[in-house]
Design a protein around this motif. Structure first.
Motif, PDB file in Angstrom:
ATOM      1  N   ALA A  31       0.837  -1.206   0.000  1.00  0.00           N
ATOM      2  CA  ALA A  31       0.000   0.000   0.000  1.00  0.00           C
ATOM      3  C   ALA A  31       0.870   1.254   0.000  1.00  0.00           C
ATOM      4  N   ARG A  32       1.955   1.243   0.746  1.00  0.00           N
ATOM      5  CA  ARG A  32       2.857   2.401   0.774  1.00  0.00           C
ATOM      6  C   ARG A  32       3.546   2.592  -0.571  1.00  0.00           C
ATOM      7  N   ARG A  33       3.959   1.500  -1.223  1.00  0.00           N
ATOM      8  CA  ARG A  33       4.586   1.608  -2.549  1.00  0.00           C
ATOM      9  C   ARG A  33       3.606   2.163  -3.568  1.00  0.00           C
ATOM     10  N   LEU A  34       2.363   1.709  -3.501  1.00  0.00           N
ATOM     11  CA  LEU A  34       1.332   2.197  -4.403  1.00  0.00           C
ATOM     12  C   LEU A  34       1.073   3.677  -4.160  1.00  0.00           C
ATOM     13  N   SER A  35       0.974   4.050  -2.913  1.00  0.00           N
ATOM     14  CA  SER A  35       0.759   5.453  -2.555  1.00  0.00           C
ATOM     15  C   SER A  35       1.917   6.321  -3.040  1.00  0.00           C
ATOM     16  N   ALA A  36       3.139   5.856  -2.839  1.00  0.00           N
ATOM     17  CA  ALA A  36       4.318   6.618  -3.278  1.00  0.00           C
ATOM     18  C   ALA A  36       4.339   6.767  -4.799  1.00  0.00           C
ATOM     19  N   ALA A  37       4.005   5.698  -5.525  1.00  0.00           N
ATOM     20  CA  ALA A  37       3.996   5.760  -6.992  1.00  0.00           C
ATOM     21  C   ALA A  37       2.959   6.759  -7.483  1.00  0.00           C
ATOM     22  N   LEU A  38       1.801   6.773  -6.851  1.00  0.00           N
ATOM     23  CA  LEU A  38       0.758   7.725  -7.241  1.00  0.00           C
ATOM     24  C   LEU A  38       1.168   9.155  -6.928  1.00  0.00           C
ATOM     25  N   HIS A  39       1.757   9.370  -5.763  1.00  0.00           N
ATOM     26  CA  HIS A  39       2.221  10.712  -5.407  1.00  0.00           C
ATOM     27  C   HIS A  39       3.311  11.188  -6.362  1.00  0.00           C
ATOM     28  N   GLN A  40       4.221  10.284  -6.742  1.00  0.00           N
ATOM     29  CA  GLN A  40       5.279  10.646  -7.676  1.00  0.00           C
ATOM     30  C   GLN A  40       4.700  11.004  -9.044  1.00  0.00           C
ATOM     31  N   ALA A  41       3.694  10.267  -9.473  1.00  0.00           N
ATOM     32  CA  ALA A  41       3.072  10.534 -10.770  1.00  0.00           C
ATOM     33  C   ALA A  41       2.404  11.913 -10.776  1.00  0.00           C
TER      34      ALA A  41
END
Length: 78
Positions: free
Chosen positions: A60-70
């Motif tokens: 969930a944290r990796r997904l959240s980080a990827a979305l924030h980076q995008a």
């Protein structure tokens, strides 16, 4: 105001699911339960749903980080 997103048709729900799986994999994210929500696919809903499934907090944290980076444009190419 019409919604800009067009819902996938029954015949391309597999393609949409695989595109999502590939996009997540490009960020090192795997959702093991990712798949087609069978009740919505078999039902009379306007558009079948893609079930994202469950994930642990690390995923969930990796997904959240990827979305924030995008969103911020600071994503790195893999």
């Amino acid at each position: 105001m019409p919604h800009a997103y067009s819902y996938p048709h029954h015949d391309d729900i597999d393609d949409c699911t695989e595109e999502l799986r590939a996009a997540l994999a490009a960020h090192g994210i795997t959702l093991p339960s990712l798949g087609i929500d069978l009740p919505s696919f078999a039902g009379s809903y306007s558009a079948p749903l893609i079930a994202l499934g469950n994930c642990n907090t690390a995923t969930a944290r990796r997904l959240s980080a990827a979305l924030h980076q995008a969103v911020s444009g600071t994503g790195t190419e893999r």
